[in-house]
Design a protein around this motif. Structure first.
Motif, PDB file in Angstrom:
ATOM      1  N   SER A  10      -5.958 -22.938   0.890  1.00 39.23           N
ATOM      2  CA  SER A  10      -4.947 -23.026  -0.161  1.00 39.23           C
ATOM      3  C   SER A  10      -4.767 -21.724  -0.929  1.00 39.23           C
ATOM      4  O   SER A  10      -3.696 -21.481  -1.482  1.00 39.23           O
ATOM      5  N   ASN A  11      -5.795 -20.883  -0.962  1.00 40.48           N
ATOM      6  CA  ASN A  11      -5.731 -19.649  -1.753  1.00 40.48           C
ATOM      7  C   ASN A  11      -5.416 -18.468  -0.835  1.00 40.48           C
ATOM      8  O   ASN A  11      -6.246 -18.086  -0.015  1.00 40.48           O
ATOM      9  N   PRO A  12      -4.246 -17.860  -0.969  1.00 44.17           N
ATOM     10  CA  PRO A  12      -3.890 -16.744  -0.077  1.00 44.17           C
ATOM     11  C   PRO A  12      -4.734 -15.488  -0.296  1.00 44.17           C
ATOM     12  O   PRO A  12      -4.706 -14.589   0.530  1.00 44.17           O
ATOM     13  N   LYS A  13      -5.493 -15.442  -1.391  1.00 42.24           N
ATOM     14  CA  LYS A  13      -6.383 -14.306  -1.621  1.00 42.24           C
ATOM     15  C   LYS A  13      -7.745 -14.516  -0.960  1.00 42.24           C
ATOM     16  O   LYS A  13      -8.549 -13.584  -0.887  1.00 42.24           O
ATOM     17  N   VAL A  14      -7.995 -15.719  -0.490  1.00 43.59           N
ATOM     18  CA  VAL A  14      -9.242 -16.024   0.218  1.00 43.59           C
ATOM     19  C   VAL A  14      -8.967 -16.206   1.710  1.00 43.59           C
ATOM     20  O   VAL A  14      -9.648 -15.607   2.552  1.00 43.59           O
ATOM     21  N   ALA A  15      -7.981 -17.021   2.043  1.00 46.28           N
ATOM     22  CA  ALA A  15      -7.554 -17.202   3.436  1.00 46.28           C
ATOM     23  C   ALA A  15      -6.386 -16.254   3.680  1.00 46.28           C
ATOM     24  O   ALA A  15      -5.232 -16.578   3.411  1.00 46.28           O
ATOM     25  N   VAL A  16      -6.699 -15.057   4.168  1.00 43.87           N
ATOM     26  CA  VAL A  16      -5.744 -13.952   4.211  1.00 43.87           C
ATOM     27  C   VAL A  16      -5.177 -13.794   5.621  1.00 43.87           C
ATOM     28  O   VAL A  16      -5.924 -13.766   6.605  1.00 43.87           O
ATOM     29  N   GLU A  30       2.779 -14.679   6.450  1.00 40.70           N
ATOM     30  CA  GLU A  30       2.584 -15.932   5.746  1.00 40.70           C
ATOM     31  C   GLU A  30       2.155 -17.055   6.692  1.00 40.70           C
ATOM     32  O   GLU A  30       2.558 -17.120   7.849  1.00 40.70           O
ATOM     33  N   LEU A  31       1.364 -17.967   6.147  1.00 41.43           N
ATOM     34  CA  LEU A  31       0.855 -19.089   6.926  1.00 41.43           C
ATOM     35  C   LEU A  31       1.961 -20.062   7.318  1.00 41.43           C
ATOM     36  O   LEU A  31       1.818 -20.821   8.290  1.00 41.43           O
ATOM     37  N   ILE A  32       3.064 -20.048   6.605  1.00 43.96           N
ATOM     38  CA  ILE A  32       4.165 -20.952   6.928  1.00 43.96           C
ATOM     39  C   ILE A  32       4.698 -20.717   8.340  1.00 43.96           C
ATOM     40  O   ILE A  32       5.167 -21.655   9.003  1.00 43.96           O
ATOM     41  N   TYR A  33       4.597 -19.480   8.846  1.00 49.36           N
ATOM     42  CA  TYR A  33       5.190 -19.177  10.152  1.00 49.36           C
ATOM     43  C   TYR A  33       4.512 -19.909  11.307  1.00 49.36           C
ATOM     44  O   TYR A  33       5.199 -20.494  12.152  1.00 49.36           O
ATOM     45  N   PRO A  34       3.188 -19.904  11.427  1.00 51.88           N
ATOM     46  CA  PRO A  34       2.612 -20.693  12.530  1.00 51.88           C
ATOM     47  C   PRO A  34       2.857 -22.193  12.377  1.00 51.88           C
ATOM     48  O   PRO A  34       3.011 -22.903  13.383  1.00 51.88           O
ATOM     49  N   PHE A  35       2.927 -22.689  11.147  1.00 53.38           N
ATOM     50  CA  PHE A  35       3.249 -24.102  10.970  1.00 53.38           C
ATOM     51  C   PHE A  35       4.655 -24.400  11.481  1.00 53.38           C
ATOM     52  O   PHE A  35       4.881 -25.369  12.225  1.00 53.38           O
ATOM     53  N   VAL A  36       5.616 -23.560  11.091  1.00 53.93           N
ATOM     54  CA  VAL A  36       6.993 -23.776  11.530  1.00 53.93           C
ATOM     55  C   VAL A  36       7.116 -23.560  13.039  1.00 53.93           C
ATOM     56  O   VAL A  36       7.782 -24.337  13.742  1.00 53.93           O
ATOM     57  N   GLY A  37       6.476 -22.517  13.563  1.00 55.13           N
ATOM     58  CA  GLY A  37       6.526 -22.266  14.999  1.00 55.13           C
ATOM     59  C   GLY A  37       5.977 -23.428  15.797  1.00 55.13           C
ATOM     60  O   GLY A  37       6.536 -23.819  16.838  1.00 55.13           O
ATOM     61  N   SER A  38       4.888 -24.012  15.324  1.00 62.59           N
ATOM     62  CA  SER A  38       4.311 -25.170  16.003  1.00 62.59           C
ATOM     63  C   SER A  38       5.243 -26.377  15.902  1.00 62.59           C
ATOM     64  O   SER A  38       5.452 -27.097  16.885  1.00 62.59           O
TER      65      SER A  38
END
Length: 245
Positions: free
Chosen positions: A185-191, A195-203
């Motif tokens: 959930s934290n983009p400063k920890v899971a870097v 953006e993480l949205i792209y693999p979700f949308v691609g999938s």
């Protein structure tokens, strides 16, 4: 109450609110047929904060390729995956020596090949756990030397390793795919580099070659290690590119 686990490659198993959110983003980019092009021109950055918020009380299933001795499998199962630090490498060498796995001469050679002492670029890998964010790249692309050489990337990536560490030491242990559940959930920890949205949308769109690497800038505790798979395990052997020894 159990925590929901989200896997990027399995949109049919996502919770309904996550499906609805990703669907809204996907409807804006339905014309894209290549994942790389989606990342370059999709312009979905505004969806990133909402996606991360939806992951707050959920865990993301990720994968860490490595090579482990039997007692190291037990250590990871109990203590988790630890961020790369000089102490982590030193402790790993010291335990191998104390366990009789390596000799004092091999221990010295490994110490000399430590990337924290020989590679100025190691700072870019330090302080994080590197994981693959979904399964598809494990099918599509060759995994590097993570499965082939014991000691970790910061050990074998050093040029000194090639001339000082023995072939016997390099082949200690067995290939292992560690399944780690992350709070992403934290983009400063899971870097990520994008953006993480792209693999979700691609999938969600069913695109090919969807994948992401996550640099996780925190330790992953033992209770977040879901499994460790080896050659001979059904879950490991489904990846045809993976080595068996």
């Amino acid at each position: 109450m159990s925590v929901e686990i989200v896997e990027i490659d399995r949109p049919g198993e996502w919770p309904n609110e996550l499906i609805a959110y990703v669907k809204a983003a996907a409807e804006l980019v339905e014309g894209f047929v290549a994942y790389d092009k989606l990342k370059e021109d999709g312009d979905l950055g505004d969806f990133e904060p909402g996606l991360r918020e939806l992951l707050t009380d959920r865990l993301l299933r990720t994968f860490h390729a490595t090579r482990l001795l039997d007692y190291e499998v037990d250590d990871i199962s109990s203590s988790g995956l630890l961020r790369l630090t000089p102490k982590l490498l030193q402790d790993r060498r010291d335990k191998a020596l104390a366990s009789g796995v390596i000799t004092e001469e091999e221990h010295r050679a490994l110490d000399e090949a430590d990337a924290f002492k020989t590679d100025p670029h190691v700072k870019f890998r330090g302080g994080k756990v590197c994981v693959v964010g979904n399964r598809q790249p494990l099918h599509d692309r060759r995994i590097g030397d993570q499965f082939s050489f014991w000691g970790g990337e910061a050990q074998y990536s050093s040029g000194v390793w090639e001339v000082t560490a023995s072939d016997r030491v390099k082949k200690l242990g067995r290939p292992a795919l560690v399944v780690a559940l992350l709070n992403a959930s934290n983009p400063k920890v899971a870097v990520l580099t994008t953006e993480l949205i792209y693999p979700f949308v691609g999938s969600y769109l069913g695109l090919e070659r969807v994948g992401c690497q996550i640099d996780y800038e925190a330790d992953v505790p033992g209770d977040r290690i879901e499994a460790v798979w080896h050659p001979g395990d059904t879950e490991y052997d489904v990846f045809k590119r993976f080595p068996q020894t």
